[in-house]
Structures are given as C-alpha cells and as structure tokens.
Design a protein around this motif. Structure first.
Motif, PDB file in Angstrom:
ATOM      1  N   THR A   1     -25.008 -29.578 -40.658  1.00 26.30           N
ATOM      2  CA  THR A   1     -23.657 -30.094 -40.400  1.00 26.30           C
ATOM      3  C   THR A   1     -22.833 -30.100 -41.677  1.00 26.30           C
ATOM      4  OG1 THR A   1     -24.506 -31.496 -38.614  1.00 26.30           O
ATOM      5  CG2 THR A   1     -22.350 -32.056 -39.525  1.00 26.30           C
ATOM      6  N   ARG A   2     -23.450 -30.502 -42.784  1.00 24.06           N
ATOM      7  CA  ARG A   2     -22.728 -30.520 -44.072  1.00 24.06           C
ATOM      8  C   ARG A   2     -22.228 -29.131 -44.433  1.00 24.06           C
ATOM      9  NH1 ARG A   2     -23.903 -29.009 -49.158  1.00 24.06           N
ATOM     10  NH2 ARG A   2     -22.845 -30.129 -50.865  1.00 24.06           N
TER      11      ARG A   2
ATOM     12  N   ILE B   1     -18.274 -27.935 -44.623  1.00 27.48           N
ATOM     13  CA  ILE B   1     -17.725 -27.443 -45.888  1.00 27.48           C
ATOM     14  C   ILE B   1     -17.019 -26.107 -45.672  1.00 27.48           C
ATOM     15  CG2 ILE B   1     -18.390 -26.476 -48.122  1.00 27.48           C
ATOM     16  CD1 ILE B   1     -20.465 -28.675 -48.363  1.00 27.48           C
ATOM     17  N   GLU B   2     -17.635 -25.231 -44.856  1.00 25.39           N
ATOM     18  CA  GLU B   2     -16.989 -23.956 -44.545  1.00 25.39           C
ATOM     19  C   GLU B   2     -15.680 -24.159 -43.794  1.00 25.39           C
ATOM     20  OE1 GLU B   2     -19.832 -21.697 -42.382  1.00 25.39           O
ATOM     21  OE2 GLU B   2     -21.254 -21.525 -44.058  1.00 25.39           O
TER      22      GLU B   2
ATOM     23  N   ASN C   1     -15.064 -27.821 -34.483  1.00 26.23           N
ATOM     24  CA  ASN C   1     -15.664 -26.602 -35.031  1.00 26.23           C
ATOM     25  C   ASN C   1     -17.109 -26.777 -35.468  1.00 26.23           C
ATOM     26  OD1 ASN C   1     -13.334 -24.532 -35.274  1.00 26.23           O
ATOM     27  ND2 ASN C   1     -12.455 -26.412 -36.113  1.00 26.23           N
ATOM     28  N   ILE C   2     -17.579 -28.002 -35.590  1.00 25.22           N
ATOM     29  CA  ILE C   2     -18.957 -28.209 -36.038  1.00 25.22           C
ATOM     30  C   ILE C   2     -19.830 -28.863 -34.980  1.00 25.22           C
ATOM     31  CG2 ILE C   2     -18.220 -28.410 -38.436  1.00 25.22           C
ATOM     32  CD1 ILE C   2     -18.645 -31.440 -38.196  1.00 25.22           C
ATOM     33  N   VAL C   3     -19.216 -29.416 -33.926  1.00 31.64           N
ATOM     34  CA  VAL C   3     -20.025 -30.131 -32.946  1.00 31.64           C
ATOM     35  C   VAL C   3     -20.889 -29.175 -32.118  1.00 31.64           C
ATOM     36  CG1 VAL C   3     -18.258 -30.143 -31.129  1.00 31.64           C
ATOM     37  CG2 VAL C   3     -19.973 -31.981 -31.227  1.00 31.64           C
TER      38      VAL C   3
ATOM     39  N   ILE D   1     -24.891 -29.297 -31.749  1.00 32.15           N
ATOM     40  CA  ILE D   1     -25.546 -29.477 -30.451  1.00 32.15           C
ATOM     41  C   ILE D   1     -26.608 -28.412 -30.238  1.00 32.15           C
ATOM     42  CG2 ILE D   1     -25.182 -29.330 -27.952  1.00 32.15           C
ATOM     43  CD1 ILE D   1     -22.482 -30.651 -28.358  1.00 32.15           C
ATOM     44  N   THR D   2     -26.279 -27.159 -30.564  1.00 32.25           N
ATOM     45  CA  THR D   2     -27.240 -26.075 -30.411  1.00 32.25           C
ATOM     46  C   THR D   2     -28.481 -26.311 -31.274  1.00 32.25           C
ATOM     47  OG1 THR D   2     -25.411 -24.539 -30.001  1.00 32.25           O
ATOM     48  CG2 THR D   2     -27.535 -23.581 -30.573  1.00 32.25           C
ATOM     49  N   LEU D   3     -28.263 -26.708 -32.514  1.00 27.35           N
ATOM     50  CA  LEU D   3     -29.385 -26.972 -33.411  1.00 27.35           C
ATOM     51  C   LEU D   3     -30.233 -28.130 -32.906  1.00 27.35           C
ATOM     52  CD1 LEU D   3     -30.785 -26.396 -36.149  1.00 27.35           C
ATOM     53  CD2 LEU D   3     -29.263 -28.092 -37.161  1.00 27.35           C
ATOM     54  N   GLN D   4     -29.574 -29.155 -32.374  1.00 26.04           N
ATOM     55  CA  GLN D   4     -30.312 -30.325 -31.904  1.00 26.04           C
ATOM     56  C   GLN D   4     -31.186 -29.985 -30.704  1.00 26.04           C
ATOM     57  OE1 GLN D   4     -30.748 -32.925 -33.416  1.00 26.04           O
ATOM     58  NE2 GLN D   4     -31.197 -34.627 -32.045  1.00 26.04           N
TER      59      GLN D   4
END
Length: 336
Positions: free
Chosen positions: A216-217, A221-222, A250-252, A256-259
């Motif tokens: 997420t960090r 940052i991107e 843009n990051i959620v 979610i996919t990673l989780q």
C-alpha cells in the motif's frame, strides 16, 4: 451491466472452472504419490500401540479392508471415483467420515482466519497509508522497519512470543486450545471461545500486516507522484482530503486483490499457529494426518485447502473486475 460484460464474465468463469478441475486432479495425484511413498506406515497409524499384537494375517486383512494391497494407480482411481460421488473416505485417526472431520474443524479455522484476515487488512492498509503520507519522516522509517522485521519473522516464533508474554507472564489469556479444558461443551460460553481465539488470531494478523502495509505504501507513493496529484496540490488540497479524493480509489483495488491473494499464506500460517496454541482447526488436523499416516483425511484436507485458496483468489479477481469500470468494456475475461 452490458451483455458484453456478462458474456465476458461467463467466459471467464468457465475457464476458471476448467483450471480448478485440472488443478485438483494434478494436486490430488501428486499428493497421493507423496503420501504413498512416505516412510509412515498407515497400518501402524491405524492400529496404534497394539501393532505388536497384530499378526501377519490380521495385517493383510486390514490392508484388504482399506484397499492398501492394490497397486497405487488402482488405489488412486478408486479414491478418485469415491470423491466424485461425494465420499472422501473415513479418517483412520478419528474413525469418522473425512467430510465430518473437515466440517467440524473448518468452523474453528474459519473464525480464526477471518479474524486475522480482517485485522491484517485494516491495520496493514492503515500503516501503509500513514507511511506514504509521511514519507521519509521518522514515522515512515519506523513503519518500514517494523514491517521488514515482521516479514522475516516465522509464524511459530511470533506465536511462542505472544504465548510467553500474554499467557504465561501476564496471564491475560489461556495458554492454548479452543475451549477451556475440563468444561462440558454445553457450558462453554462465547466469551470463552473468544478468549482462546485472540492470541492465535493476533499471531496471524501481525505476520500478515507487513505485505499489505509495504504494498500500500509503494502504490500510494506512486499515486502521490502523478501529475493529477501535483495539480490537486497546486489547487490547495493536502493531507487527508487529498488522499480521500484522489488517492484512496487508486490504491484500494490493488490492496483488496493482495489481501484476497494472501489466503494461501494465511492458511499456511494457520497450520503453524494452531500447532503452537493447540487450536482445534484444519491446520492441526493436517499435521496430525501427516504424522500419523491418515491418507484419506490428508488428501481430503489437501483438496479442501486448494479449493479454499482458489476461491479466495477468484473472489479477488471478480471484485477487481466488477468494481473497476475499465474492465467492463472491451476486455476479454478469458483466462490467461
């Protein structure tokens, strides 16, 4: 939702069904061969301490009863035919149908994994956002150092540490098991189950925080370095307002996919955590089945865990495709 999107989604699910079917067959065959070639004697595991009193004739009868005297390929096809008809066999340890053993243990593991999954997702996402918003500050360095330490920490070591501190030294929580020992099932309260759940769930959630936070960090940052964020800053937006309006969406989805993709790691970690805390879940049953040569139970658990992890990844993909508008038009859902 357009017909094109519906058709693409149906095609995607069809190919996913082909994948899971082939995956289950492959894993089943490989697992069956590994178990059959292991040094553990299933007859001895079935008989137990009375093995010394079992004659050669009795051993042959037991082998014939369980079909262990047949060729390996014949045993696999016999087992596979039974599985297709809904029969996973009988556990040699518990003397119960494998489906009943898995069903009973699954509820305990499900409570543990869902609790740990939610905690790791919420805490990891929050830590990642804070680290990105406070980039290159002491807070960012502390969070990164904490996450790198967690990423290299074995699950069993973290479980032992929490057990020593909170159960032995502070005596805040019970040492292990899923319910208090010596208490009748009808006398066990929900609070008793929650107390026995906290330390195993905390162990899994702490270990799972690192990947979510670091991912997420980096993503945030991107996003914060993009042109439209620079334009938003020029208009006077900053802090939480800037993140809420332009960064969160843009990051959620990647988070979610990673989780959901972490289901496999979560299940693997649950095996170790349940062993440390003697928690009666699928992980402990898997270890017992492997050590004691319970072939039907072990294969049933392999199939169940494969489906569990695959469904988790599938849910992540579906959420991503349904929520992200860019996937609704002009994209093929055929599996790649």
């Amino acid at each position: 939702m357009s017909w094109q999107f519906t058709w693409n989604l149906a095609t995607y699910l069809f190919w996913k069904s082909i994948k899971i079917a082939s995956l289950l067959v492959s894993i089943s065959f490989i697992s069956f061969l590994l178990v059959k070639n292991s040094p553990i004697d299933p007859i001895q595991a079935y008989v137990g301490a009375d093995m010394l009193h079992v004659s050669a004739e009795q051993r042959e009868k037991i082998e014939e009863y369980w079909g262990l005297n047949e060729p390996v390929i014949q045993q696999f096809f016999s087992w596979g035919s039974a599985v297709l008809s809904g029969d996973l066999g009988t556990s040699m340890i518990y003397r119960l149908p494998v489906s009943e053993v898995i069903g009973e243990r699954f509820y305990n593991s499900l409570a543990l994994m869902i609790t740990a999954w939610l905690l790791s997702g919420i805490i990891g996402f929050s830590m990642g956002v804070i680290a990105a918003m406070k980039r290159d500050t002491w807070m960012d360095r502390v969070i990164k150092g904490f996450c790198y330490t967690l990423a290299s920490t074995p699950t069993f070591w973290m479980g032992l540490l929490l057990l020593i501190v909170f159960a032995v030294w502070l005596n805040w929580f019970p040492i292990g098991m899923g319910v208090p020992s010596g208490v009748l099932a009808e006398d066990v309260t929900m609070m008793d189950r929650i107390k026995h759940l906290i330390l195993p769930a905390l162990t899994l959630s702490i270990i799972g925080v690192a990947n979510v936070a670091l991912h997420t960090r980096q993503k945030l940052i991107e996003v914060l370095s993009s042109d439209y964020i620079v334009f938003a800053r020029a208009r006077g937006e900053k802090g939480f307002t800037l993140f809420w309006r332009h960064g969160l969406r843009n990051i959620v989805l990647p988070a979610i996919t990673l989780q959901f993709a972490a289901f496999s790691e979560l299940f693997g970690g649950a095996v170790l955590a349940e062993q440390v805390f003697s928690y009666p879940g699928l992980g402990q049953a898997t270890v017992e089945a492997g050590l004691r040569g319970d072939v039907p139970l072990l294969l049933g658990l392999v199939l169940f865990s494969t489906i569990f992890v695959f469904v988790g990844n599938l849910i992540a993909d579906l959420i991503y495709r349904v929520v992200d508008p860019r996937t609704r038009e002009g994209q093929s859902y055929a599996a790649k």
